[in-house]
Design an enzyme around this catalytic site. Structure first.
Site, PDB file in Angstrom:
ATOM      1  CG  HIS A  88       3.200  -7.941  10.310  1.00  0.00           C
ATOM      2  ND1 HIS A  88       2.524  -9.129  10.250  1.00  0.00           N
ATOM      3  CD2 HIS A  88       2.518  -7.074   9.525  1.00  0.00           C
ATOM      4  CE1 HIS A  88       1.479  -8.991   9.441  1.00  0.00           C
ATOM      5  NE2 HIS A  88       1.450  -7.749   8.993  1.00  0.00           N
ATOM      6  CD  GLU A 157      -0.908  -4.172  10.085  1.00  0.00           C
ATOM      7  OE1 GLU A 157      -1.217  -3.826   8.953  1.00  0.00           O
ATOM      8  OE2 GLU A 157      -0.111  -5.089  10.329  1.00  0.00           O
TER       9      GLU A 157
HETATM   10  P1  PGA Z   1      -4.163  -7.385   4.919  1.00  0.00           P
HETATM   11  O1  PGA Z   1      -2.772  -7.371   5.712  1.00  0.00           O
HETATM   12  O2  PGA Z   1      -4.291  -6.068   4.210  1.00  0.00           O
HETATM   13  O3  PGA Z   1      -4.058  -8.552   3.989  1.00  0.00           O
HETATM   14  O4  PGA Z   1      -5.247  -7.567   5.939  1.00  0.00           O
HETATM   15  C1  PGA Z   1      -2.351  -6.220   6.395  1.00  0.00           C
HETATM   16  C2  PGA Z   1      -1.022  -6.460   7.043  1.00  0.00           C
HETATM   17  O5  PGA Z   1      -0.745  -7.585   7.481  1.00  0.00           O
HETATM   18  O6  PGA Z   1      -0.201  -5.534   7.125  1.00  0.00           O
END
Ligand code: PGA
Length: 233
Positions: A88, A157
Site C-alpha cells: 500500500h 491506486e
Molecule cells: P481512499 O483510500 O479511498 O481514502 O482514497 C484508498 C486506499 O488507500 O486504499
C-alpha cells in the site's frame, strides 16, 4: 466483483463489531453478488460470524519473534486471517517500505497461501512527467512479485488520488488497467477516492474487477450503498 474496505487507522474494536453486524444484516437482505473484504485495524481483529473476509492491512513476515510493533502468523492464525494488503502506498511512502522488503513480504505470505491485495500506483510527479515513466514506475513496483500467484488481487491506486477526494480519470484508469491486465490474469481493482458518486462508473471500466476503498468505506451506510451500486454494474 470484489469490494474491499481499508479502515486504515480508523474504527475501534467496538465500532468494527457494530459495522460488521450492520453489514451482515444488509448482505442477508440484499444478497449482492459481491465478494467483500474488510481490513480493520489490528486491535479489532476477531473471529467474526460473517460471510465477508476479514484481512489485515499489514503483518510481518514471521511466525513469531522479536519484531516490536509488528504481528506475525501466530497472531493471524488465532483469528483465521488469510488475507493481507501488501505494498500500500502509505506503507511505501509514509512507513518507508522499499520494493525489496515488500517483495520478501509478498513471498512469505504467498508461501502461507494468503489472498494478497497487492497495491501499485504512481506518485503525482510521475503522473505529471511522461507516460513512459508511469509504466516503468509501476513495473518497478512489480519487481519480485509473482504475477501468476492464484490468490493475487492487484489494486491500482495512484498515490495522488488516495484520500484526496479526487479520483483518477476513467481513461487514465483504463490505460493502466489494460497495461496490468497484459501482465497478469489476477483480478485488478482500482483504489483512490472511490465513493458512492463514482463507483458505478469506475467498476464498469474495462478490466476493472472492483475497488479498494478507504475513506468512503468507513461509514457503513456509504459502504453498503457502494456494494449495491457495484452489484448492479
Ligand atoms: P481512499 O483510500 O479511498 O481514502 O482514497 C484508498 C486506499 O488507500 O486504499
Amino acid at each position: 466483483m470484489i469490494l474491499a474496505a481499508n479502515f486504515k487507522t480508523n474504527h475501534t474494536r467496538t465500532s468494527t463489531k457494530e459495522y460488521i453486524e450492520k453489514l451482515n444484516l444488509f448482505l442477508d437482505d440484499k444478497k449482492p453478488n459481491v465478494d467483500i473484504f474488510i481490513f480493520p485495524p489490528f486491535t479489532a481483529l476477531d473471529r467474526f460470524n460473517t460471510k465477508v473476509h476479514i484481512g489485515v492491512q499489514n503483518a510481518y513476515m514471521t511466525e513469531k519473534g522479536s519484531y516490536t510493533g509488528e504481528i506475525g502468523l501466530e497472531q493471524l492464525n488465532e483469528f483465521g486471517i488469510k488475507s493481507i494488503i501488501i505494498g500500500h502506498s502509505e506503507r511505501r511512502h509514509i512507513l518507508g517500505e522499499n520494493q525489496e522488503f515488500i517483495a520478501k513480504k509478498f513471498q512469505f505470505f504467498k508461501e502461507q497461501g494468503f489472498t494478497i491485495f497487492y497495491c501499485v500506483g504512481e506518485t503525482l510527479d510521475i503522473r505529471e512527467s511522461s507516460h513512459e515513466l508511469i509504466f516503468s514506475y509501476i513495473d518497478m513496483q512489480l519487481e519480485g512479485i509473482d504475477l501468476g500467484y492464484e490468490k493475487l488481487i492487484i489494486a491500482y491506486e495512484p498515490v495522488w488520488a488516495i484520500g484526496t477526494g479526487i479520483s483518477a480519470k476513467a481513461e487514465d484508469i483504463e490505460e493502466v488497467l489494460e497495461f496490468l491486465s497484459k501482465k497478469t490474469k489476477a483480478p485488478i481493482l482500482y483504489g483512490g477516492s472511490v465513493k458512492p458518486s463514482n463507483i458505478a462508473d469506475i467498476v464498469s471500466i474495462s478490466n476493472c474487477s472492483g475497488a479498494l476503498i478507504g475513506t468512503a468505506s468507513w461509514d457503513i451506510e456509504s459502504f453498503c450503498e457502494m456494494v449495491e451500486l457495484s452489484a448492479k454494474s
